[in-house]
Motif scaffolding. Structure first.
Motif, short mmCIF file in Angstrom:
data_model
loop_
_atom_site.label_atom_id
_atom_site.label_comp_id
_atom_site.label_asym_id
_atom_site.label_seq_id
_atom_site.Cartn_x
_atom_site.Cartn_y
_atom_site.Cartn_z
N ARG A 23 0.82 -1.20 0.00
CA ARG A 23 0.00 0.00 0.00
C ARG A 23 0.86 1.26 0.00
O ARG A 23 0.40 2.32 -0.38
CB ARG A 23 -0.91 0.02 1.24
N ILE A 24 2.07 1.15 0.49
CA ILE A 24 2.98 2.29 0.54
C ILE A 24 4.28 1.90 -0.14
O ILE A 24 4.78 0.80 0.07
CB ILE A 24 3.24 2.73 1.99
N GLY A 25 4.83 2.80 -0.91
CA GLY A 25 6.09 2.52 -1.57
C GLY A 25 5.95 2.58 -3.08
O GLY A 25 4.88 2.82 -3.62
N ALA A 26 7.07 2.36 -3.77
CA ALA A 26 7.09 2.45 -5.22
C ALA A 26 6.31 1.31 -5.85
O ALA A 26 6.36 0.17 -5.39
CB ALA A 26 8.53 2.43 -5.72
N MET A 27 5.60 1.63 -6.92
CA MET A 27 4.91 0.61 -7.68
C MET A 27 4.91 1.01 -9.15
O MET A 27 5.15 2.18 -9.50
CB MET A 27 3.47 0.41 -7.18
N PRO A 28 4.67 0.07 -10.05
CA PRO A 28 4.66 0.40 -11.48
C PRO A 28 3.54 1.40 -11.80
O PRO A 28 2.50 1.42 -11.15
CB PRO A 28 4.40 -0.95 -12.16
N THR A 29 3.75 2.22 -12.83
CA THR A 29 2.71 3.13 -13.30
C THR A 29 2.66 3.07 -14.83
O THR A 29 3.66 2.81 -15.48
CB THR A 29 2.98 4.58 -12.86
N THR A 30 1.47 3.30 -15.37
CA THR A 30 1.27 3.22 -16.83
C THR A 30 0.67 4.49 -17.40
O THR A 30 0.38 4.55 -18.60
CB THR A 30 0.35 2.05 -17.19
N SER A 31 0.45 5.51 -16.57
CA SER A 31 -0.21 6.72 -17.04
C SER A 31 0.33 7.93 -16.30
O SER A 31 0.86 7.82 -15.19
CB SER A 31 -1.72 6.62 -16.85
N ARG A 32 0.15 9.11 -16.92
CA ARG A 32 0.66 10.36 -16.35
C ARG A 32 -0.31 11.48 -16.72
O ARG A 32 -0.47 11.81 -17.89
CB ARG A 32 2.05 10.63 -16.91
N PHE A 33 -0.99 12.02 -15.71
CA PHE A 33 -2.04 13.00 -15.93
C PHE A 33 -1.66 14.35 -15.32
O PHE A 33 -1.06 14.41 -14.25
CB PHE A 33 -3.35 12.54 -15.29
N TRP A 34 -2.06 15.43 -16.00
CA TRP A 34 -1.84 16.76 -15.49
C TRP A 34 -2.98 17.13 -14.55
O TRP A 34 -4.16 17.06 -14.92
CB TRP A 34 -1.77 17.77 -16.63
N ILE A 35 -2.64 17.49 -13.30
CA ILE A 35 -3.64 17.90 -12.31
C ILE A 35 -3.55 19.41 -12.17
O ILE A 35 -2.69 19.95 -11.45
CB ILE A 35 -3.38 17.21 -10.94
N ALA A 36 -4.41 20.12 -12.88
CA ALA A 36 -4.32 21.59 -12.97
C ALA A 36 -4.42 22.27 -11.60
O ALA A 36 -3.62 23.17 -11.30
CB ALA A 36 -5.38 22.11 -13.92
#
Length: 353
Positions: free
Chosen positions: A266-279
């Protein structure tokens, strides 16, 4: 054999009503990216992954004036891609279709929807994906009616070497509380949408179980818009739709090493597949949304997974042209699985993530 899943943000905006690429300086659906820039970036990315089949999430629109298959095949021809034939299942009205672009010299694919067709009253169990599911979402002894806004694409795939498997492309939509005017509205709509998404996950899992019970190999891939730790309602409902579709810890569990890693912590690095801009926060958010899940039939075929992340994958990072293309092409990055399409005469498997 390489299979990919790739969510292409507003792919449909790159084509005119004759299914031709605009390829001009007008803005695309991507933030600060023109149509020509996104088109060129996609050509670079598709050529780089060089997949035998790509499950495209948010494929170009299908309607009376637009044709998904024609648009995708025109795109493949423009960039000389091996994956040059396209197949569409049930169209939807969101301008974001689910379609497969594939190399006809390496595989054959046909739309093979399972389950029974339904009328407006729906059916229990696991009806056809363009139908309606009857299911009690809130344990009130009253069945609710659930539909997919984007019916999954269910295919029968056969490789040139004769390996046959069922492929299901899915896009479970986000649970944003549209129309909410008060905090109470946000809570009510959010819980309702969460229930509907979990019902769709249950529906999809039932179709998976049907294939597995028939002895078929199964691959489920796409954007599930959900995962461990991503949703404030997860504690309320106990599990994510990813866990339901995986059959997590069950006898017929599917396997995806990226999902397994995320579920283990639940805490720590994990793989990611997307990158979104949070205005509002003036920053980017990364998340694990895209998956390729396979049944145990793939274990003896040496499956190897890869996320083509421009910052996390060393080869993507070191190739400046590809790195920039991945960033411009979409807010998601491709995920691939490589496997041996011929039967390997040994036990065990290997993986990379």
């Amino acid at each position: 054999m390489r299979v990919a899943t790739y969510n292409v943000e507003w792919f449909t905006n790159l084509f005119d009503e004759q299914n031709q690429l605009f390829n001009d300086t007008e803005w695309s659906g991507r933030r600060d990216v023109t149509r020509a820039q996104q088109t060129e970036a996609l050509g670079i990315v598709f050529a780089a992954i060089e997949a035998d089949a790509v499950m495209i999430i948010e494929a170009p629109d299908q309607n009376r004036k637009r044709n998904t298959v024609a648009a995708l095949m025109g795109f493949a021809a423009a960039y000389g891609l091996r994956a040059r034939r396209a197949i569409l299942g049930f169209a939807n009205d969101t301008q974001q279709e689910i379609a497969l672009l594939y190399d006809p010299d390496k595989i054959t694919a046909r739309h093979a929807p399972g389950g029974d067709a339904t009328d407006e009253h729906g059916a229990a169990g696991a009806p056809r994906f363009d139908g309606t599911l009857r299911i009690d979402l809130d344990i009130d002894a009253t069945e609710d009616l659930v539909r997919f806004s984007k019916p999954p694409l269910e295919l029968r795939v056969e490789t040139r070497a004769g390996f046959i498997f069922q492929m299901i492309g899915a896009h479970l939509k986000s649970k944003a509380p549209h129309g909410a005017k008060t905090p109470e509205d946000m809570l009510r709509i959010g819980i309702s949408n969460r229930r509907k998404q979990l019902a769709q996950a249950i529906w999809l899992r039932r179709r998976i179980d049907t294939h597995l019970d028939e002895g078929s190999a199964v691959m489920v891939l796409g954007d599930l818009n959900d995962g461990p730790g991503l949703d404030s309602f997860e504690d309320l409902f106990g599990r994510s739709s990813v866990e339901i579709i995986l059959g997590h810890r069950g006898p017929n569990a599917l396997r995806d090493p990226h999902a397994a890693r995320a579920l283990a912590q639940r805490i720590g690095a994990m793989p990611t597949t997307s990158r979104f801009w949070i205005a509002p926060e003036n920053r980017y958010l990364q998340a694990l949304l895209d998956y390729i899940m396979v049944s145990t039939d793939f274990d003896v075929r040496s499956p190897r997974w890869r996320i083509w992340h421009p910052f996390d994958d060393p080869q993507c990072w070191s190739d400046h042209r590809l790195r920039n293309a991945l960033i411009a092409a979409s807010d998601h990055f491709p995920v691939t699985i490589d496997f041996d399409d011929e039967i390997i005469a040994r036990a065990g498997y290997s993986e990379t993530a």
